[in-house]
Design a protein around this motif. Structure first.
Motif, PDB file in Angstrom:
ATOM      1  N   LEU A 223      69.357  53.312  -3.741  1.00 22.41           N
ATOM      2  CA  LEU A 223      69.083  54.224  -2.443  1.00 22.41           C
ATOM      3  C   LEU A 223      68.037  54.278  -2.311  1.00 22.41           C
ATOM      4  N   LEU A 224      66.809  54.354  -3.000  1.00 23.01           N
ATOM      5  CA  LEU A 224      65.484  54.324  -2.438  1.00 23.01           C
ATOM      6  C   LEU A 224      64.984  53.002  -1.780  1.00 23.01           C
ATOM      7  N   ARG A 225      65.358  51.947  -2.484  1.00 17.85           N
ATOM      8  CA  ARG A 225      65.101  50.817  -2.229  1.00 17.85           C
ATOM      9  C   ARG A 225      65.775  50.583  -0.608  1.00 17.85           C
TER      10      ARG A 225
ATOM     11  N   ALA B 293      65.415  59.319   5.378  1.00 18.01           N
ATOM     12  CA  ALA B 293      66.349  59.088   4.351  1.00 18.01           C
ATOM     13  C   ALA B 293      65.848  59.065   2.819  1.00 18.01           C
ATOM     14  N   LEU B 294      64.626  58.765   2.836  1.00 20.09           N
ATOM     15  CA  LEU B 294      63.663  58.799   1.380  1.00 20.09           C
ATOM     16  C   LEU B 294      63.569  60.126   1.128  1.00 20.09           C
ATOM     17  N   ARG B 295      63.463  61.073   1.981  1.00 22.63           N
ATOM     18  CA  ARG B 295      63.175  62.705   1.389  1.00 22.63           C
ATOM     19  C   ARG B 295      64.742  63.015   1.126  1.00 22.63           C
ATOM     20  N   ARG B 296      65.888  62.627   1.830  1.00 19.72           N
ATOM     21  CA  ARG B 296      67.029  63.264   1.595  1.00 19.72           C
ATOM     22  C   ARG B 296      67.578  62.899   0.117  1.00 19.72           C
ATOM     23  N   VAL B 297      67.490  61.411  -0.008  1.00 20.07           N
ATOM     24  CA  VAL B 297      67.822  60.769  -1.459  1.00 20.07           C
ATOM     25  C   VAL B 297      66.975  61.652  -2.398  1.00 20.07           C
ATOM     26  N   ARG B 298      65.749  61.648  -2.370  1.00 18.40           N
ATOM     27  CA  ARG B 298      64.950  62.423  -3.428  1.00 18.40           C
ATOM     28  C   ARG B 298      65.486  64.056  -3.659  1.00 18.40           C
ATOM     29  N   ASP B 299      65.509  64.617  -2.617  1.00 21.81           N
ATOM     30  CA  ASP B 299      65.968  66.103  -2.336  1.00 21.81           C
ATOM     31  C   ASP B 299      67.468  66.157  -3.164  1.00 21.81           C
TER      32      ASP B 299
ATOM     33  N   ARG C 272      63.366  56.124   8.028  1.00 20.96           N
ATOM     34  CA  ARG C 272      62.867  55.822   6.746  1.00 20.96           C
ATOM     35  C   ARG C 272      62.180  57.060   5.905  1.00 20.96           C
ATOM     36  N   THR C 273      61.451  57.878   6.551  1.00 20.61           N
ATOM     37  CA  THR C 273      61.019  58.978   5.810  1.00 20.61           C
ATOM     38  C   THR C 273      62.264  59.965   5.683  1.00 20.61           C
TER      39      THR C 273
ATOM     40  N   PHE D 234      64.354  50.801   6.422  1.00 17.50           N
ATOM     41  CA  PHE D 234      64.541  51.203   7.812  1.00 17.50           C
ATOM     42  C   PHE D 234      63.260  50.773   8.522  1.00 17.50           C
ATOM     43  N   ASN D 235      63.379  50.252   9.777  1.00 16.01           N
ATOM     44  CA  ASN D 235      62.242  49.896  10.618  1.00 16.01           C
ATOM     45  C   ASN D 235      61.631  50.926  11.149  1.00 16.01           C
TER      46      ASN D 235
END
Length: 85
Positions: free
Chosen positions: A17-19, A33-39, A30-31, A24-25
């Protein structure tokens, strides 16, 4: 992590998921999606119920498929870079 037997699968899904989110362009997507996955993974870190873990894993796989589709669509339509990029 979650259940001892599914820990490697959970970590593998987390990394995928992080990779994929980092592909995302757009900086904003990008930020986000990364924040949502981590949270999401932090919020469910202490889940021990095997049925709940299985449900969360299925949700994670669906999210991974969604992110992959959105990355593919986003790469078709290039936008101008923002200042932070």
């Amino acid at each position: 992590m979650m259940a001892a037997s599914s820990s490697p699968q959970v970590l593998s899904l987390y990394r995928m998921l992080l990779r994929e989110s980092s592909n995302f362009n757009s900086y904003n997507y990008r930020t986000y999606a990364l924040r949502r996955v981590r949270d999401a993974f932090r919020a469910n870190r202490k889940v021990d119920d095997p049925k709940r873990v299985e449900t969360l894993m299925l949700d994670g796989w669906q999210s991974l498929a969604l992110i992959k589709r959105q990355v593919a669509i986003g790469s078709m339509y290039q936008s101008q870079k923002t200042v932070v990029e």
